[in-house]
Motif scaffolding. Structure first.
Motif, PDB file in Angstrom:
ATOM      1  N   ILE A 209       0.859  -1.189   0.000  1.00 37.60           N
ATOM      2  CA  ILE A 209       0.000   0.000   0.000  1.00 37.60           C
ATOM      3  C   ILE A 209       0.893   1.235   0.000  1.00 37.60           C
ATOM      4  CG2 ILE A 209      -1.679   1.329   1.319  1.00 37.60           C
ATOM      5  CD1 ILE A 209      -2.705  -1.312   2.472  1.00 37.60           C
ATOM      6  N   THR A 210       0.608   2.144  -0.901  1.00 33.06           N
ATOM      7  CA  THR A 210       1.363   3.394  -0.961  1.00 33.06           C
ATOM      8  C   THR A 210       0.685   4.438  -0.091  1.00 33.06           C
ATOM      9  OG1 THR A 210       2.092   2.913  -3.203  1.00 33.06           O
ATOM     10  CG2 THR A 210       2.288   5.189  -2.461  1.00 33.06           C
ATOM     11  N   GLY A 211       1.354   4.823   0.983  1.00 33.00           N
ATOM     12  CA  GLY A 211       0.835   5.849   1.860  1.00 33.00           C
ATOM     13  C   GLY A 211      -0.403   5.418   2.619  1.00 33.00           C
ATOM     14  N   SER A 212      -1.013   6.359   3.286  1.00 37.06           N
ATOM     15  CA  SER A 212      -2.245   6.131   4.045  1.00 37.06           C
ATOM     16  C   SER A 212      -3.349   6.990   3.452  1.00 37.06           C
ATOM     17  CB  SER A 212      -2.046   6.497   5.518  1.00 37.06           C
ATOM     18  OG  SER A 212      -3.296   6.608   6.167  1.00 37.06           O
ATOM     19  N   PRO A 213      -4.470   6.398   3.058  1.00 33.74           N
ATOM     20  CA  PRO A 213      -5.539   7.209   2.493  1.00 33.74           C
ATOM     21  C   PRO A 213      -5.964   8.356   3.385  1.00 33.74           C
ATOM     22  CG  PRO A 213      -6.013   4.858   2.232  1.00 33.74           C
ATOM     23  CD  PRO A 213      -4.820   4.971   3.130  1.00 33.74           C
TER      24      PRO A 213
ATOM     25  N   ARG B 298     -17.781  -0.897  10.472  1.00 35.67           N
ATOM     26  CA  ARG B 298     -16.509  -1.265   9.852  1.00 35.67           C
ATOM     27  C   ARG B 298     -15.404  -0.228  10.081  1.00 35.67           C
ATOM     28  NH1 ARG B 298     -16.886  -5.812   6.417  1.00 35.67           N
ATOM     29  NH2 ARG B 298     -18.712  -6.944   7.160  1.00 35.67           N
ATOM     30  N   GLU B 299     -15.678   0.852  10.786  1.00 36.51           N
ATOM     31  CA  GLU B 299     -14.684   1.910  10.958  1.00 36.51           C
ATOM     32  C   GLU B 299     -13.843   1.649  12.205  1.00 36.51           C
ATOM     33  OE1 GLU B 299     -18.320   3.138   8.908  1.00 36.51           O
ATOM     34  OE2 GLU B 299     -17.992   2.555  11.012  1.00 36.51           O
ATOM     35  N   ILE B 300     -12.529   1.670  12.056  1.00 33.15           N
ATOM     36  CA  ILE B 300     -11.636   1.549  13.211  1.00 33.15           C
ATOM     37  C   ILE B 300     -10.832   2.845  13.331  1.00 33.15           C
ATOM     38  CG2 ILE B 300     -11.515  -0.962  13.243  1.00 33.15           C
ATOM     39  CD1 ILE B 300      -8.850  -0.807  11.761  1.00 33.15           C
ATOM     40  N   VAL B 301     -10.918   3.487  14.486  1.00 38.19           N
ATOM     41  CA  VAL B 301     -10.182   4.724  14.745  1.00 38.19           C
ATOM     42  C   VAL B 301      -8.931   4.349  15.529  1.00 38.19           C
ATOM     43  CG1 VAL B 301     -10.238   7.009  15.799  1.00 38.19           C
ATOM     44  CG2 VAL B 301     -12.307   6.050  14.742  1.00 38.19           C
TER      45      VAL B 301
ATOM     46  N   HIS C  69      -2.286   5.421  15.090  1.00 40.77           N
ATOM     47  CA  HIS C  69      -1.493   5.697  13.884  1.00 40.77           C
ATOM     48  C   HIS C  69      -1.840   4.687  12.799  1.00 40.77           C
ATOM     49  CE1 HIS C  69       1.772   2.597  14.303  1.00 40.77           C
ATOM     50  NE2 HIS C  69       2.197   3.026  13.143  1.00 40.77           N
ATOM     51  N   ALA C  70      -1.494   5.035  11.579  1.00 40.57           N
ATOM     52  CA  ALA C  70      -2.003   4.320  10.405  1.00 40.57           C
ATOM     53  C   ALA C  70      -1.251   3.011  10.155  1.00 40.57           C
ATOM     54  CB  ALA C  70      -1.932   5.221   9.171  1.00 40.57           C
ATOM     55  N   ALA C  71      -1.313   2.109  11.128  1.00 47.77           N
ATOM     56  CA  ALA C  71      -0.589   0.842  11.013  1.00 47.77           C
ATOM     57  C   ALA C  71      -1.432  -0.288  10.455  1.00 47.77           C
ATOM     58  CB  ALA C  71      -0.052   0.435  12.388  1.00 47.77           C
ATOM     59  N   PHE C  72      -2.750  -0.075  10.310  1.00 51.98           N
ATOM     60  CA  PHE C  72      -3.635  -1.207  10.046  1.00 51.98           C
ATOM     61  C   PHE C  72      -4.261  -1.177   8.651  1.00 51.98           C
ATOM     62  CE2 PHE C  72      -3.263  -0.496  14.550  1.00 51.98           C
ATOM     63  CZ  PHE C  72      -2.970  -1.769  15.026  1.00 51.98           C
ATOM     64  N   GLY C  73      -3.560  -0.561   7.724  1.00 54.48           N
ATOM     65  CA  GLY C  73      -4.066  -0.482   6.363  1.00 54.48           C
ATOM     66  C   GLY C  73      -4.217  -1.836   5.699  1.00 54.48           C
ATOM     67  N   TYR C  74      -3.253  -2.727   5.921  1.00 49.94           N
ATOM     68  CA  TYR C  74      -3.319  -4.066   5.303  1.00 49.94           C
ATOM     69  C   TYR C  74      -4.423  -4.902   5.931  1.00 49.94           C
ATOM     70  CZ  TYR C  74       1.109  -2.892   3.083  1.00 49.94           C
ATOM     71  OH  TYR C  74       2.083  -2.272   2.329  1.00 49.94           O
ATOM     72  N   LEU C  75      -4.553  -4.810   7.233  1.00 51.63           N
ATOM     73  CA  LEU C  75      -5.626  -5.530   7.925  1.00 51.63           C
ATOM     74  C   LEU C  75      -6.983  -5.030   7.433  1.00 51.63           C
ATOM     75  CD1 LEU C  75      -6.019  -7.559  10.439  1.00 51.63           C
ATOM     76  CD2 LEU C  75      -6.594  -5.470  11.690  1.00 51.63           C
ATOM     77  N   ALA C  76      -7.117  -3.695   7.325  1.00 52.57           N
ATOM     78  CA  ALA C  76      -8.380  -3.116   6.876  1.00 52.57           C
ATOM     79  C   ALA C  76      -8.689  -3.523   5.441  1.00 52.57           C
ATOM     80  CB  ALA C  76      -8.327  -1.593   7.004  1.00 52.57           C
ATOM     81  N   ARG C  77      -7.686  -3.486   4.579  1.00 51.31           N
ATOM     82  CA  ARG C  77      -7.904  -3.863   3.175  1.00 51.31           C
ATOM     83  C   ARG C  77      -8.329  -5.312   3.048  1.00 51.31           C
ATOM     84  NH1 ARG C  77      -2.900  -3.635  -1.030  1.00 51.31           N
ATOM     85  NH2 ARG C  77      -2.262  -5.438   0.237  1.00 51.31           N
ATOM     86  N   ARG C  78      -7.730  -6.178   3.808  1.00 55.34           N
ATOM     87  CA  ARG C  78      -8.018  -7.616   3.712  1.00 55.34           C
ATOM     88  C   ARG C  78      -9.452  -7.924   4.153  1.00 55.34           C
ATOM     89  NH1 ARG C  78      -6.292 -11.262   0.668  1.00 55.34           N
ATOM     90  NH2 ARG C  78      -4.170 -10.471   1.063  1.00 55.34           N
ATOM     91  N   TYR C  79      -9.922  -7.253   5.211  1.00 60.98           N
ATOM     92  CA  TYR C  79     -11.195  -7.651   5.813  1.00 60.98           C
ATOM     93  C   TYR C  79     -12.304  -6.610   5.663  1.00 60.98           C
ATOM     94  CZ  TYR C  79      -8.097 -11.200   7.561  1.00 60.98           C
ATOM     95  OH  TYR C  79      -7.167 -12.218   7.619  1.00 60.98           O
ATOM     96  N   GLY C  80     -12.118  -5.695   4.729  1.00 59.25           N
ATOM     97  CA  GLY C  80     -13.185  -4.759   4.417  1.00 59.25           C
ATOM     98  C   GLY C  80     -13.472  -3.754   5.509  1.00 59.25           C
TER      99      GLY C  80
ATOM    100  N   ARG D 159     -12.503   0.070   7.469  1.00 61.29           N
ATOM    101  CA  ARG D 159     -12.022   1.406   7.139  1.00 61.29           C
ATOM    102  C   ARG D 159     -11.194   1.931   8.296  1.00 61.29           C
ATOM    103  NH1 ARG D 159     -15.411   7.091   6.218  1.00 61.29           N
ATOM    104  NH2 ARG D 159     -13.553   8.376   5.860  1.00 61.29           N
ATOM    105  N   GLN D 160      -9.928   2.161   8.048  1.00 59.26           N
ATOM    106  CA  GLN D 160      -9.038   2.702   9.079  1.00 59.26           C
ATOM    107  C   GLN D 160      -9.095   4.225   9.054  1.00 59.26           C
ATOM    108  OE1 GLN D 160      -4.424   2.053  10.318  1.00 59.26           O
ATOM    109  NE2 GLN D 160      -4.770   2.625   8.200  1.00 59.26           N
ATOM    110  N   VAL D 161      -9.353   4.811  10.204  1.00 56.79           N
ATOM    111  CA  VAL D 161      -9.305   6.263  10.375  1.00 56.79           C
ATOM    112  C   VAL D 161      -8.240   6.530  11.433  1.00 56.79           C
ATOM    113  CG1 VAL D 161     -10.576   8.342  10.994  1.00 56.79           C
ATOM    114  CG2 VAL D 161     -11.744   6.476   9.796  1.00 56.79           C
ATOM    115  N   ALA D 162      -7.092   7.049  11.004  1.00 55.74           N
ATOM    116  CA  ALA D 162      -5.937   7.167  11.893  1.00 55.74           C
ATOM    117  C   ALA D 162      -5.702   8.610  12.309  1.00 55.74           C
ATOM    118  CB  ALA D 162      -4.693   6.617  11.199  1.00 55.74           C
ATOM    119  N   VAL D 163      -5.411   8.794  13.576  1.00 57.10           N
ATOM    120  CA  VAL D 163      -5.113  10.124  14.092  1.00 57.10           C
ATOM    121  C   VAL D 163      -3.788  10.608  13.528  1.00 57.10           C
ATOM    122  CG1 VAL D 163      -4.685  11.494  16.165  1.00 57.10           C
ATOM    123  CG2 VAL D 163      -6.418   9.681  16.193  1.00 57.10           C
ATOM    124  N   MET D 164      -2.782   9.723  13.523  1.00 53.08           N
ATOM    125  CA  MET D 164      -1.457  10.058  13.007  1.00 53.08           C
ATOM    126  C   MET D 164      -1.176   9.234  11.753  1.00 53.08           C
ATOM    127  SD  MET D 164       0.548  10.296  16.658  1.00 53.08           S
ATOM    128  CE  MET D 164      -0.320   8.898  17.381  1.00 53.08           C
ATOM    129  N   GLY D 165      -0.071   9.565  11.080  1.00 57.67           N
ATOM    130  CA  GLY D 165       0.266   8.906   9.832  1.00 57.67           C
ATOM    131  C   GLY D 165       0.933   7.566  10.028  1.00 57.67           C
TER     132      GLY D 165
END
Length: 311
Positions: A122-126, A198-201, A204-215, A217-223
């Motif tokens: 994944i390139t960056g954090s959405p 489905r939203e996880i707050v 920091h944006a560490a869970f992009g792969y987990l979110a992508r795999r299981y549908g 949505r990661q909402v991260a306070v930090m990058g």
């Protein structure tokens, strides 16, 4: 010399020589010498132990409790690297210092394994596209149990290459561990079917792969780095999101301060829970014998709580 005198001299020499023999180190039986392996972050250390079994001696560079994004090796760590037969690192920007050492490691004949090589990164954090540098990649690949299987295969292949006489051993152990990762993936896939939201707050944006795999949505306070500080505008966005979506739980991590997550939770009337990105583990987790699979299952328990398991 009289026979009796010669006999006593011989006995004395034996008494001096025999203790020395008993203390001398003996070499390991053929095929029993362990392969020295060095891994950077905890998941790779655990994967290497699972695949290598008693054929390898695995050292983890990060001490328990160290935050992996900011850690740098000491001269002692580098000396350990040069003595290794296999060096395993994550790649994808997780260990920027490694790039400066690759030439030296290759000169020393160390087998270098970039565990994330060949994976769909994944390139960056959405949620933080305005913060990332061009080409920045999310390094937290291991949090996807399916991609973790590919990382295990990369480690397996390296062990088979440096120790071909025991290739079947590494292959068998890798297959057994991959079966465990497949079970973990199945547990996650079954669990998300019952989630109300489905939203996880996250902190920091560490869970992009987990979110992508299981549908999810990661909402991260930090990058992508937990060391980055959110600006007031970002905090207002997160607060508004939490209120709009009636977020009940804010996730924090074990290795960084929970203060931002706690402040956000107070602001929106939510509670906090741990979601462990597992770049490293705490001394307490290590003393309890936690591992990749057990921590991922702890994460799943907390996801069920936060996302409202319908059951």
């Amino acid at each position: 010399m009289k026979p009796r005198g010669f006999f006593l001299l011989l006995i004395g020499l034996l008494l001096i020589w025999l203790p020395g023999c008993s203390d001398a180190p003996t070499s390991a039986p053929p095929g029993k010498e362990k392969i020295a392996v060095v891994a950077t972050i905890y998941p790779l250390y655990d994967f290497a132990r699972q695949v290598g079994g008693d054929r390898v001696e695995v050292t983890r560079l990060l001490p328990a409790g160290a935050e992996p994004h900011t850690w740098e090796p000491t001269p002692r760590d580098m000396a350990a690297l040069t003595r290794a037969k296999v060096f395993i690192y994550n790649g994808a920007g997780m260990e920027p210092w490694v790039q400066r050492q690759l030439g030296m490691l290759e000169e020393k004949g160390v087998k270098v394994v970039e565990a994330s090589r060949g994976l769909d990164l994944i390139t960056g954090s959405p949620e933080h596209r305005h913060e990332r540098h061009e080409g920045e990649v999310d390094p937290h690949v291991w949090l996807d149990p399916v991609l973790a299987q590919e990382m295990v295969k990369n480690i397996r292949d390296a062990f088979m290459a440096v120790d071909p006489d025991h290739a079947s051993y590494y292959k068998s152990r890798a297959e057994e561990y991959i079966a465990g990762l497949q079970d973990l993936d199945r547990e996650y896939r079954e669990a998300v079917q019952s989630f109300k939201r489905r939203e996880i707050v996250t902190s920091h944006a560490a869970f992009g792969y987990l979110a992508r795999r299981y549908g999810l949505r990661q909402v991260a306070v930090m990058g992508l780095s937990p060391e980055s500080e959110p600006d007031p505008a970002r905090m207002r966005e997160i607060v508004a999101f939490c209120r709009k979506h009636n977020v009940k739980y804010i996730f924090f991590e074990t290795l960084v301060s929970p203060k931002i997550s706690q402040a956000l939770a107070r602001e929106v009337g939510a509670q906090t829970l741990v979601l462990n990105p597992m770049g490293n583990i705490t001394p307490e987790e290590e003393s309890r014998g936690e591992n990749y699979l057990s921590i991922m299952r702890h994460n799943l328990v907390n996801l069920k709580i936060a996302l409202g398991d319908k059951s």
